[in-house]
Write a protein that holds these residues in place. Structure first.
Motif: not given
Length: 402
Positions: A35-51
């Motif tokens: 697939i020519d994957l088309n996403t809008e990316y959000y990093d919900l990893g805990l470190e980034h949520r904290n940042e």
């Protein structure tokens, strides 16, 4: 072959620990090559949520409103130990709870059944779908430690300043207290989602709370469901020959253990969290369950119903081999891709999602599986593989089908 093109992005919500590792493997082995994957990316990893002071979670939910379809990796809901481990600014709330509150949807969870992994409850012949309310209750609760003797009350202050008070408890020693809430509009949305899903899938719908004990809170759920059903759905249920009924949660548990399945069991938020784990475990594994949040406005968020597999992640960090089941995470991607294809009219994307699911199931039924399934399967001469080995085996099966 040419890669399948996408016209509208998926909202991609990355997660934590071992499921984050699997997330990348799935994209590398099962998605990017085809697939020519088309996403809008959000990093919900805990470190980034904290940042970001958890703003990224809110942003991902708002993006889901914009694009209509999201796919989410499992994430950590921090406790006291996680506060120390990740040096958090505060004990951030469940990202799933935040997203559900913003989207105002209902979570539908159903086991992924395969040959050789028979349900532990022998009478279950068809999948049982859990419909979990996605707003409020303990997930939006306020809590307090009571330091010593004193009175705790619930206080409602109307806009005109008048007050209504309800005694919670007269404490004579230290204790704890929790306040939780729900909203009639959200309960109505929950009811409509459940009734509509039952009609779409032509399944009976059960709903259960504990209104005999919670005579105002749970009883309001019961009343709203009945009012919505009688006013809007009863006639269609009668036409289809399907049934809606209400019962107490303890009676529902007893009935479920004697039922054949093939129905929807609607539960309040916490009940649905617990009961979906029971259903999935009895059907083989927590990693063998689909989960989709469906909003009355037509937003869809697909995810695995399990957690971040912390124990395997620590083994992975130590350089040890893991055998983590990725089936539910694969099905989160296929569910989102299928819905994206349906909404955008991309038949190839829907077909690919179907084939990837079949390749995953065929791989297991042909005897290649992760250790959690190898320990409980009735198949003989199985090949128990590690985390990466299973995903690569699915790719080999998929390539044969394509």
């Amino acid at each position: 072959m040419d890669k399948i093109k996408m016209t509208t992005p998926l909202v991609e919500m990355d997660g934590d620990e071992m499921t984050r590792i699997l997330w990348q493997m799935i994209k590398d082995e099962l998605l990017y090559p085809f697939i020519d994957l088309n996403t809008e990316y959000y990093d919900l990893g805990l470190e980034h949520r904290n940042e970001t002071d958890d703003q990224v979670t809110i942003d991902s939910a708002e993006a889901t409103k914009k694009y209509g379809v999201a796919v989410k990796c499992a994430t950590i809901t921090p406790n006291a130990a996680r506060m120390t481990e990740y040096d958090l600014k505060e004990m951030w709330k469940s990202p799933n709870g935040t997203i559900r509150a913003i989207l105002d949807g209902t979570v539908f969870r159903a086991p992924i059944q395969v040959k050789g992994i028979e349900p532990k409850v022998s009478c279950w012949k068809k999948p049982i779908t859990i419909a979990r309310h996605a707003y409020g209750d303990v997930y939006k609760g306020s809590e307090m430690k009571v330091p010593g003797p004193g009175k705790v009350e619930l206080v409602y202050t109307a806009e005109d300043g008048t007050e209504v008070r309800e005694l919670v408890h007269n404490f004579t020693s230290p204790g704890i207290v929790q306040g939780m809430h729900n909203i009639n509009n959200s309960i109505e949305s929950f009811a409509r989602s459940c009734f509509s899903y039952a009609i779409d899938t032509k399944q009976d719908l059960w709903f259960a709370t504990k209104d005999t004990i919670s005579k105002k809170y749970d009883h309001t759920f019961k009343d709203i469901f009945q009012e919505v059903f009688d006013a809007e759905y009863k006639e269609k249920f009668d036409e289809l020959g399907i049934e809606y009924f209400y019962t107490l949660i303890d009676d529902a548990v007893a009935r479920v253990m004697r039922a054949e399945g093939g129905f929807i069991w609607a539960c309040k938020n916490y009940d649905g969290d617990v009961m979906s784990d029971m259903i999935s475990s009895a059907c083989g594994s927590l990693a063998m369950m689909t989960s989709v949040l469906v909003s009355p406005q037509g937003y869809y968020e697909y995810e695995a119903a399990h957690g971040t597999v912390q124990r395997h992640y620590y083994k992975h960090l130590a350089g040890e081999e893991t055998s983590t089941n990725s089936v539910a995470t694969i099905f989160a991607w296929t569910g989102a891709l299928r819905k994206r294809g349906e909404l955008d009219g991309i038949e190839e994307l829907m077909t690919f999602a179907d084939k990837l699911e079949k390749a995953t199931i065929d791989t297991i039924e042909n005897g290649t599986m992760t250790k959690d399934l190898a320990l409980i399967t009735s198949l003989e001469n199985v090949n128990a593989v590690n985390s990466e080995g299973f995903i690569k085996a699915v790719r080999a099966t998929l390539e044969e089908m394509l």
